[in-house]
Write an enzyme that holds these catalytic residues in place. Sequence first.
Site, PDB file in Angstrom:
ATOM      1  N   GLY A   1      -2.475  -0.977  -0.833  1.00  0.00           N
ATOM      2  CA  GLY A   1      -3.404  -2.418  -1.350  1.00  0.00           C
ATOM      3  C   GLY A   1      -2.974  -3.785  -0.851  1.00  0.00           C
ATOM      4  O   GLY A   1      -3.003  -4.554  -1.656  1.00  0.00           O
ATOM      5  N   ARG A   2      -2.009  -3.586   0.084  1.00  0.00           N
ATOM      6  CA  ARG A   2      -1.076  -4.948   0.355  1.00  0.00           C
ATOM      7  C   ARG A   2      -0.423  -5.471  -0.803  1.00  0.00           C
ATOM      8  O   ARG A   2       0.015  -6.528  -0.755  1.00  0.00           O
ATOM      9  CB  ARG A   2      -2.280  -6.038   0.857  1.00  0.00           C
ATOM     10  CG  ARG A   2      -2.982  -5.588   2.221  1.00  0.00           C
ATOM     11  CD  ARG A   2      -1.966  -5.462   3.351  1.00  0.00           C
ATOM     12  NE  ARG A   2      -2.697  -5.220   4.475  1.00  0.00           N
ATOM     13  CZ  ARG A   2      -2.632  -4.088   5.288  1.00  0.00           C
ATOM     14  NH1 ARG A   2      -2.010  -2.798   4.745  1.00  0.00           N
ATOM     15  NH2 ARG A   2      -3.160  -4.099   6.454  1.00  0.00           N
ATOM     16  N   MET A   3      -0.062  -4.651  -1.662  1.00  0.00           N
ATOM     17  CA  MET A   3       0.961  -5.088  -2.755  1.00  0.00           C
ATOM     18  C   MET A   3       2.400  -4.659  -2.459  1.00  0.00           C
ATOM     19  O   MET A   3       2.944  -3.943  -3.136  1.00  0.00           O
ATOM     20  CB  MET A   3       0.531  -4.439  -3.983  1.00  0.00           C
ATOM     21  CG  MET A   3      -1.072  -4.687  -4.550  1.00  0.00           C
ATOM     22  SD  MET A   3      -0.924  -6.522  -4.981  1.00  0.00           S
ATOM     23  CE  MET A   3      -0.181  -6.293  -6.663  1.00  0.00           C
TER      24      MET A   3
END
Length: 216
Positions: free
Chosen positions: A191-193
């Site tokens: 999640g691009r976290m």
Amino acid sequence: MSELDLAALREEYARSGLTESDLAPDPITMFRRWFDEAVAAGLHEPNAVVVATADADARPAARLVLLKGLSDDGFVFFTNTRSRKGEELAANPACALLFPWHPLERQVRVEGTATVLPDEEVTAYFASRPRGSRLGAHASHQSRVVASRDELAAAYAEAEAAFPDDVPVPDEWGGYRVRPEVVEFWQGRPGRMHDRLVYRRTGPDLEAWRTERLAP
Ligand SMILES: Cc1cc2nc3c(=O)[nH]c(=O)nc-3n(C[C@H](O)[C@H](O)[C@H](O)COP(=O)(O)O)c2cc1C
């Protein structure tokens, strides 16, 4: 490849995570740990590192070199000291390094200051290079314009004839040690976290390190 294809190219990063408790007390120890993992994973040339410099007018340029040494004092690479990067580092020793270990969904970013290596270190490393590379260092005035491939070949042949046995270190050949001031360890997450943990120098003599997490 069309622009559309590029826009659709994306990977979900989920191999692993990086938490505060994973961090070594200093970034060099941490770097060694990740470097060993990059080697163990069979990455092609894990010591290839992008070096970014900026000239006196702050115009940036970047290129790959090979990391050839690492100690508590910093990151070592060898090059021509009168090349574009050499001229830029002479005018402005602030530079940045980037290790793009994307098959591991990792990158390491270093910001620091470059100093020219002492002659003994340069001589010792130069002597370890294959003869062809040592001759090439004489034949190539790195970053200068050449008229043709033939001109380069002639310069190489001249070096071969001039140095049938030992090949001395060319005047313009040397290396740099980049003393890190900031080192970021980046690990891709779903999640691009992503995890971004950064070491910065601290303390009265700037010999200690503090760490912080940055938003991805
Ligand atoms: C994988 C790879 C490794 C390289 N390693 C070095 C190196 O260790 N030293 C070097 O001077 N150039 C190296 N080069 C060439 C540089 O990228 C660059 O072309 C050259 O140093 C001239 O850069 P400059 O004109 O910005 O000074 C390497 C290139 C690649 C693709």
